[in-house]
Write a protein that holds these residues in place. Structure first.
Motif, PDB file in Angstrom:
ATOM      1  N   ILE A 185       0.864  -1.169   0.000  1.00 49.90           N
ATOM      2  CA  ILE A 185       0.000   0.000   0.000  1.00 49.90           C
ATOM      3  C   ILE A 185       0.906   1.226   0.000  1.00 49.90           C
ATOM      4  N   VAL A 186       0.771   2.027  -1.043  1.00 52.35           N
ATOM      5  CA  VAL A 186       1.541   3.264  -1.175  1.00 52.35           C
ATOM      6  C   VAL A 186       0.543   4.408  -1.252  1.00 52.35           C
ATOM      7  N   THR A 187       0.781   5.467  -0.491  1.00 51.61           N
ATOM      8  CA  THR A 187      -0.142   6.591  -0.490  1.00 51.61           C
ATOM      9  C   THR A 187       0.533   7.858  -1.005  1.00 51.61           C
ATOM     10  N   VAL A 225      -2.125  -1.484  -3.577  1.00 53.96           N
ATOM     11  CA  VAL A 225      -2.996  -0.311  -3.565  1.00 53.96           C
ATOM     12  C   VAL A 225      -2.137   0.947  -3.691  1.00 53.96           C
ATOM     13  N   LEU A 226      -2.553   1.831  -4.608  1.00 49.63           N
ATOM     14  CA  LEU A 226      -1.998   3.189  -4.683  1.00 49.63           C
ATOM     15  C   LEU A 226      -3.123   4.122  -4.258  1.00 49.63           C
ATOM     16  N   LEU A 227      -2.947   4.766  -3.119  1.00 45.17           N
ATOM     17  CA  LEU A 227      -4.015   5.492  -2.437  1.00 45.17           C
ATOM     18  C   LEU A 227      -3.741   6.991  -2.439  1.00 45.17           C
ATOM     19  N   VAL A 228      -4.646   7.748  -3.041  1.00 39.70           N
ATOM     20  CA  VAL A 228      -4.633   9.203  -2.938  1.00 39.70           C
ATOM     21  C   VAL A 228      -5.670   9.580  -1.898  1.00 39.70           C
ATOM     22  N   GLU A 229      -5.247  10.350  -0.901  1.00 44.54           N
ATOM     23  CA  GLU A 229      -6.144  10.564   0.243  1.00 44.54           C
ATOM     24  C   GLU A 229      -5.772  11.847   0.975  1.00 44.54           C
ATOM     25  N   GLN A 230      -6.797  12.710   1.209  1.00 43.09           N
ATOM     26  CA  GLN A 230      -6.558  13.926   1.975  1.00 43.09           C
ATOM     27  C   GLN A 230      -6.515  13.655   3.478  1.00 43.09           C
ATOM     28  N   ASN A 231      -7.125  12.563   3.918  1.00 43.34           N
ATOM     29  CA  ASN A 231      -7.047  12.191   5.326  1.00 43.34           C
ATOM     30  C   ASN A 231      -5.671  11.568   5.559  1.00 43.34           C
ATOM     31  N   ALA A 232      -4.684  12.449   5.714  1.00 40.79           N
ATOM     32  CA  ALA A 232      -3.297  11.993   5.759  1.00 40.79           C
ATOM     33  C   ALA A 232      -3.032  11.066   6.926  1.00 40.79           C
ATOM     34  N   GLN A 233      -3.651  11.337   8.054  1.00 32.80           N
ATOM     35  CA  GLN A 233      -3.411  10.505   9.228  1.00 32.80           C
ATOM     36  C   GLN A 233      -3.818   9.057   8.960  1.00 32.80           C
ATOM     37  N   ALA A 234      -5.030   8.878   8.425  1.00 31.94           N
ATOM     38  CA  ALA A 234      -5.519   7.525   8.147  1.00 31.94           C
ATOM     39  C   ALA A 234      -4.679   6.857   7.061  1.00 31.94           C
ATOM     40  N   ALA A 235      -4.316   7.620   6.034  1.00 32.95           N
ATOM     41  CA  ALA A 235      -3.551   7.054   4.938  1.00 32.95           C
ATOM     42  C   ALA A 235      -2.157   6.609   5.393  1.00 32.95           C
ATOM     43  N   ARG A 279      -1.242   5.828   8.357  1.00 36.50           N
ATOM     44  CA  ARG A 279      -1.330   4.740   9.324  1.00 36.50           C
ATOM     45  C   ARG A 279      -1.389   3.379   8.636  1.00 36.50           C
ATOM     46  N   ILE A 280      -2.040   3.324   7.463  1.00 35.14           N
ATOM     47  CA  ILE A 280      -2.260   2.036   6.807  1.00 35.14           C
ATOM     48  C   ILE A 280      -1.201   1.730   5.752  1.00 35.14           C
ATOM     49  N   ALA A 281      -0.515   2.753   5.237  1.00 34.46           N
ATOM     50  CA  ALA A 281       0.393   2.569   4.099  1.00 34.46           C
ATOM     51  C   ALA A 281       1.751   2.013   4.524  1.00 34.46           C
ATOM     52  N   ASP A 282       2.421   1.380   3.560  1.00 34.78           N
ATOM     53  CA  ASP A 282       3.811   0.966   3.748  1.00 34.78           C
ATOM     54  C   ASP A 282       4.767   2.120   3.456  1.00 34.78           C
ATOM     55  N   ARG A 283       4.474   2.828   2.361  1.00 33.50           N
ATOM     56  CA  ARG A 283       5.316   3.954   1.953  1.00 33.50           C
ATOM     57  C   ARG A 283       4.431   5.117   1.523  1.00 33.50           C
ATOM     58  N   ALA A 284       5.026   6.308   1.470  1.00 30.66           N
ATOM     59  CA  ALA A 284       4.236   7.500   1.165  1.00 30.66           C
ATOM     60  C   ALA A 284       5.047   8.487   0.337  1.00 30.66           C
ATOM     61  N   TYR A 285       4.314   9.243  -0.469  1.00 30.64           N
ATOM     62  CA  TYR A 285       4.851  10.375  -1.215  1.00 30.64           C
ATOM     63  C   TYR A 285       4.034  11.602  -0.841  1.00 30.64           C
ATOM     64  N   VAL A 286       4.698  12.721  -0.625  1.00 31.46           N
ATOM     65  CA  VAL A 286       4.018  13.982  -0.340  1.00 31.46           C
ATOM     66  C   VAL A 286       4.110  14.854  -1.585  1.00 31.46           C
ATOM     67  N   MET A 287       2.952  15.300  -2.078  1.00 25.92           N
ATOM     68  CA  MET A 287       2.890  16.057  -3.330  1.00 25.92           C
ATOM     69  C   MET A 287       2.463  17.488  -3.061  1.00 25.92           C
ATOM     70  N   PHE A 338       6.703  15.848  -6.178  1.00 24.76           N
ATOM     71  CA  PHE A 338       6.916  15.138  -4.922  1.00 24.76           C
ATOM     72  C   PHE A 338       8.023  15.852  -4.155  1.00 24.76           C
ATOM     73  N   VAL A 339       7.694  16.254  -2.933  1.00 24.19           N
ATOM     74  CA  VAL A 339       8.665  16.978  -2.122  1.00 24.19           C
ATOM     75  C   VAL A 339       9.262  16.101  -1.031  1.00 24.19           C
ATOM     76  N   LEU A 340       8.676  14.915  -0.839  1.00 24.35           N
ATOM     77  CA  LEU A 340       9.139  14.024   0.220  1.00 24.35           C
ATOM     78  C   LEU A 340       8.617  12.632  -0.073  1.00 24.35           C
ATOM     79  N   ASP A 341       9.421  11.619   0.215  1.00 25.18           N
ATOM     80  CA  ASP A 341       8.938  10.243   0.112  1.00 25.18           C
ATOM     81  C   ASP A 341       9.744   9.359   1.037  1.00 25.18           C
ATOM     82  N   GLY A 342       9.144   8.228   1.399  1.00 26.03           N
ATOM     83  CA  GLY A 342       9.826   7.298   2.277  1.00 26.03           C
ATOM     84  C   GLY A 342       8.835   6.392   2.984  1.00 26.03           C
ATOM     85  N   ALA A 343       9.298   5.701   4.007  1.00 25.80           N
ATOM     86  CA  ALA A 343       8.428   4.842   4.800  1.00 25.80           C
ATOM     87  C   ALA A 343       7.315   5.678   5.415  1.00 25.80           C
ATOM     88  N   ALA A 344       6.095   5.149   5.422  1.00 29.30           N
ATOM     89  CA  ALA A 344       4.947   5.928   5.885  1.00 29.30           C
ATOM     90  C   ALA A 344       5.118   6.384   7.334  1.00 29.30           C
TER      91      ALA A 344
END
Length: 243
Positions: A33-35, A189-199, A201-209, A214-220
């Motif tokens: 799961i990547v958000t 799952v590739l998840l786009v979500e404004q509820n960042a906290q929930a996203a 919490r469930i994701a393995d990795r994340a990108y901040v757009m 993308f200004v940041l990425d790494g382990a969720a």
């Protein structure tokens, strides 16, 4: 990390002269799961639509080892890539069961029955609502139906665009539980979500757009602790207080 299932390399997307997405790269591994989190207008939906083939792009997208450059939307669905759009795009005057059947066009009648049972197992409420018109469902039920329809095609990767939008907190919790169940079942799952906290919490990795990049990425977990993310998207929740 798992073998790459989706690879997005140096992709840009423009609306006329306006570049909405600029030179972004990401990957999603099998069963991950990547958000992508970010504010409205950051380019998140535009990126998903471009990956799905809805919008033209510059750069390269590969899926399951194949370049998707010559693939139309139906080809991408047949390859195992599926998108649940932000506005769900259900057929309101068709029943729940009919909407689900439309999602099974690539698996044929032989696989449709098994796919339906799997979907009804994930969303028992849909089984209860089989003869009901999609337009009469609640918002949460419509989101479940949109996800169920996409899952009828037995995708390897499900892209979800704002699945919690407009839903009550209890329904949001149910949706995110189901997203976690998909990972257990081997669906990435590739998840786009404004509820960042929930996203996060469930994701393995994340990108901040932000503003198409993308200004940041790494382990969720690490992203959730980043001061910039906390300040912009999580408020005071980093102190251990959950919303």
């Amino acid at each position: 990390m798992s073998d790459k299932l989706l690879s997005v390399d140096d992709v840009s997307v423009s609306y006329g002269k306006v570049e909405a997405v600029r030179s972004v790269s990401l990957d999603v591994g099998a069963g991950e799961i990547v958000t992508i989190v970010g504010a409205n207008g950051a380019g998140k939906t535009t990126l998903l639509n471009a990956v799905m083939g809805v919008l033209p792009l510059k750069g390269r997208v590969s899926f399951d080892g194949r370049d998707l450059g010559g693939f139309d939307i139906e080809d991408r669905v047949s390859a195992g890539l599926s998108l649940v759009p932000e506005h769900r795009e259900l057929f309101a005057t068709m029943t729940v069961e009919e909407n689900l059947q439309l999602g099974a066009f690539r698996v044929g009648s032989a696989g449709a029955g098994a796919a339906a049972e799997r979907v009804y197992g994930l969303f028992p409420r849909l089984k209860e609502r089989r003869p009901q018109l999609a337009g009469t469902l609640s918002g949460g039920e419509q989101q479940m139906l949109a996800m169920g329809r996409a899952l009828m095609g037995q995708p390897k990767l499900l892209m979800l665009d704002e699945p919690s939008l407009g839903l009550a907190p209890r329904i949001v919790a149910d949706i995110f539980t189901i997203i976690g169940d998909l990972r257990k079942a081997g669906v990435a799952v590739l998840l786009v979500e404004q509820n960042a906290q929930a996203a996060l919490r469930i994701a393995d990795r994340a990108y901040v757009m932000e503003l198409g990049e993308f200004v940041l990425d790494g382990a969720a977990g690490a992203i959730a602790e980043d001061p910039r993310v906390v300040a912009s998207y999580l408020g005071f929740q980093h102190e251990g207080v959950e919303a």
